[in-house]
Design an enzyme around this catalytic site. Sequence first.
Site, PDB file in Angstrom:
ATOM      1  N   ASP A  37       0.954  -1.142  -0.118  1.00 38.48           N
ATOM      2  CA  ASP A  37       0.055   0.055   0.059  1.00 38.48           C
ATOM      3  C   ASP A  37       0.915   1.279  -0.081  1.00 38.48           C
ATOM      4  OD1 ASP A  37      -2.345  -1.446  -0.128  1.00 38.48           O
ATOM      5  OD2 ASP A  37      -2.852  -1.116   1.987  1.00 38.48           O
ATOM      6  N   LYS A  78      -3.709   2.998  -2.658  1.00 36.06           N
ATOM      7  CA  LYS A  78      -4.852   3.995  -2.782  1.00 36.06           C
ATOM      8  C   LYS A  78      -4.832   5.276  -1.901  1.00 36.06           C
ATOM      9  CE  LYS A  78      -7.365  -0.148  -3.998  1.00 36.06           C
ATOM     10  NZ  LYS A  78      -8.661  -1.054  -3.520  1.00 36.06           N
ATOM     11  N   MET A 101      -9.452   8.133   8.060  1.00 32.77           N
ATOM     12  CA  MET A 101      -9.856   8.728   6.490  1.00 32.77           C
ATOM     13  C   MET A 101     -10.849   9.871   6.724  1.00 32.77           C
ATOM     14  SD  MET A 101     -10.098   5.090   4.588  1.00 32.77           S
ATOM     15  CE  MET A 101     -10.908   4.019   5.695  1.00 32.77           C
TER      16      MET A 101
END
Length: 509
Positions: free
Chosen positions: A42, A64, A173
């Site tokens: 990641d 991502k 997030m």
Amino acid sequence: MMNDQNTCQGKVYLLGAGVGNLDSLTLKGDRRLQAAEVLIYDALISDELLTRVPVNCLKIEVGKRGGKASTPQTEINHLLVTYCSQGKQVVRLKSGDPFIFGRGREEVEALQKAGCDFEIIAGISSALAAPLLAGIPLTDKYLSRCFTVLSAHQPENLDWEALAKIDTLVILMGGRNLGKIVAYLLQNGRSPSHPIAIIRNAGSSQQQIWRGNLANIQEQTQAISLSPCIMVIGAVVNLQEMFQSSHALPLDKKTILVTRAAEQSSYFAGLLLEHGGMVLEMPALEITPPSSWQELDSAIASLDTFHWLILTSGNAVHYFCKRLETLGKDLRSLGGLKIAVVGKKTAKTLREYHLIPDFIPPNFVADSLAENFPDRLPGLKILFPRVETGGREILVQELNAKGANIVEVPAYQSGCPDRIDPYVLKALQSRSVQIITFASSKTVKNCDRLFKQSLQPQELEEILASCCLASIGPQTSKTCLDLFGRVDVEAKEYTLEGLTKAIVEYFSA
């Protein structure tokens, strides 16, 4: 986790990286990284972890990140299945824990469908680690009886009426949606004075913390890109100062570049980690068999003609003992020999083969071996398995001058890697490295060659000027002075423990 319908010889390890650095990686996770043939990782994985895999490991970034181009999940699934089906040991390295707000389920389903074997290795979730690294406990007898972890990637889909009633919220997030988060909480009864902390880049040398309340946190962070961050909302935020350590570790937030042979770095890295350092490993030596075994084999065949065996490195111990075994001999073959070793580490390596040295010279350096040798040297026949080229000649010259018959045989070869690991190069260029360590003159020479190969002269000069250069002893320091013009730290005891102590004392001062 085994699959009864496994049809391929490879295996995929879905591994959680913790907050992304070596400190928070599990021991099992580290072992899997060191055995990986393919690494699929990641975006938030640190360079420190990327250097844990073997040099020939294929590394594929599939991170991502919000607002940026990213690898489709179907493509990630395809990569996992493809390399596993080729019989590879594949590590799927994810941030935090592999199944908290990740796409682990989809990857497992793809592997099961293809009949691929897989194993899940837990990681420490950033939802738990980041607040603690910032000094914020998530529960408290009086202030927080419970906490909830949530993703604020799409805050409009959450039940804010219910969330506003929970003592402590941990939000992942949410960096791009801070305004919406604050608005939803205020609309559902939270006080404007309610505490909030935002932790960005948790656990790294770039960690930053903003602490305030729902009324002023947006003003504090205006025009700042908060991602990647963890938000903690609740009264426990006010406990932060109480839980800050009063004695910070001396190497806290320092990134240290360890330049050694790849297989020798982990022990030294462990010493530095104990003092708070973050370690990047840059293989500066490649240890390989000698160009020919003939001379060593001949010496082993006539071991009974020698009085002493001298071993000056762990590499010499490993290659000599393994060759002994290859030739069908065991430790009884050494019964008539006395053994001298240079350094504690070499002695420790020798003990791994159930052998105890008869002599270790003071100061742990080869130069003092002849001066302090315990037997009369005239007439002694000494076997010296050593590096094939590039070793220092002073020991041999002094022993010969004192009347010994020293037989040198190549036991291994030490070469320079072809290039710098790109993740190490990136860290150097971004000035993320504060300390560079050298454990031998040869690592200094090889690093000089690798640096000049990859960096412009002015850039290299600026990078070295911004780093502390640390040497294991006088000869290594001399090479540093010759090639880099300076050395900042020199160990008083010429061992890895001594080098660690010298670095700690330098930064403590």
